[in-house]
Design an enzyme around this catalytic site. Structure first.
Site, mmCIF file in Angstrom:
data_model
loop_
_atom_site.group_PDB
_atom_site.id
_atom_site.type_symbol
_atom_site.label_atom_id
_atom_site.label_comp_id
_atom_site.label_asym_id
_atom_site.label_seq_id
_atom_site.Cartn_x
_atom_site.Cartn_y
_atom_site.Cartn_z
ATOM 1 N N HIS A 1 47.425 -12.804 -51.370
ATOM 2 C CA HIS A 1 48.639 -12.298 -50.729
ATOM 3 C C HIS A 1 48.838 -10.818 -51.015
ATOM 4 C CE1 HIS A 1 49.582 -13.413 -54.860
ATOM 5 N NE2 HIS A 1 50.465 -12.427 -54.837
ATOM 6 N N HIS B 1 48.406 -4.083 -51.791
ATOM 7 C CA HIS B 1 47.101 -4.550 -52.283
ATOM 8 C C HIS B 1 47.035 -6.071 -52.301
ATOM 9 C CE1 HIS B 1 49.613 -4.911 -55.898
ATOM 10 N NE2 HIS B 1 48.751 -5.814 -56.305
#
Lengths: 170, 170
Positions: free
Chosen positions: A34, A115
């Site tokens: 995620h 990220h």
């Protein structure tokens, strides 16, 4: 209850991230790969309904957008986290800001680095080993993000999705 | 891609289910505790958007409803699955039917037994041991269900949520 807000990238990108997470990320079994928009925050059962409604409104102000993943990077020396770097284009930065404006707790001290974590809680030696090989790999991946999710944490540390918000601006 | 449709019960019920799943369910790390409305089906990326839209329409025809969990039960002799039994009240049975009407694959040969799996892939001896102790436990739990989720499966067997559908009938 503890909540968090994330983007799940495409299955292809999740599968790629998991091929590393399996070995290098102790959170591998707790949550799918995620992009965190808002890390863990505590809210009661009543307020979360209001927050969910506000997040729906937020999602309506955003159109689906492209993300680009270009390489692996690391948060060292802050911590031994290795991640897939997402270019901080205005769209994802704005969405991050809008989502964080909804949750009225203390703002983060860190600037937003979009990220996907692929390794964490690594020893210094492990981190050096893994990162020295990954940093040489080029990634050239682009995809569309059209939704994000509100999750809550169970007692065992794993996360369940509470609600999905589709980016609906046309 | 492989999809499935489930209800995640409350955190309290998920935590309770996980206390057993941790020991008795090899799927423990792949998906949070859930009530399956439609088990794995295969759909391409285009058709799933249409299916999601139809599921939104389905959700609008249903009001939030109560479920009652009363005891542990087992699918033996069909298989060694131990589960928390949910009373098959008309609301959940109707929702199951409506959701299955959206997915145009072959209908299930089994009648719908709403449940939360807490143990599976057990040997006959394990099953007897675990079930003989659990069947004596009374559960007396009631809660409101106000949403369900469409999930897809990653290559590692774990499930990611694609979309949430809130039951919106007033």
């Amino acid at each position: 209850m503890k909540y968090g807000i994330v983007i799940f990238p495409s299955k292809a990108l999740q599968d790629k991230a998991n091929s590393f997470r399996k070995r290098y990320d102790p959170h591998y079994a707790l949550i799918p790969p995620h992009i965190t928009l808002k890390s863990t925050f505590e809210v009661n059962d009543v307020d979360i309904k209001d927050i969910a409604d506000q997040l729906h409104q937020t999602a309506q102000r955003f159109a689906p957008f492209q993300i680009k993943v270009t390489k692996f990077s690391s948060f060292q020396p802050v911590n031994n986290v290795i991640y897939m770097k997402i270019i901080p284009e205005p769209e994802i930065v704005d969405l991050h800001e809008a989502v964080n404006a909804v949750i009225a707790d203390s703002p983060s001290e860190y600037s937003f680095v979009p990220h996907i974590t692929v390794g964490q809680d690594l020893s210094n030696d492990e981190h050096s080993d893994v990162y020295s090989s990954l940093r040489l790999q080029e990634i050239n991946h682009e995809e569309t993000i059209d939704r994000f999710h509100l999750l809550y944490q169970l007692d065992n540390g794993s996360w369940t999705v509470y609600e999905t918000f589709r980016l609906r601006k046309e």
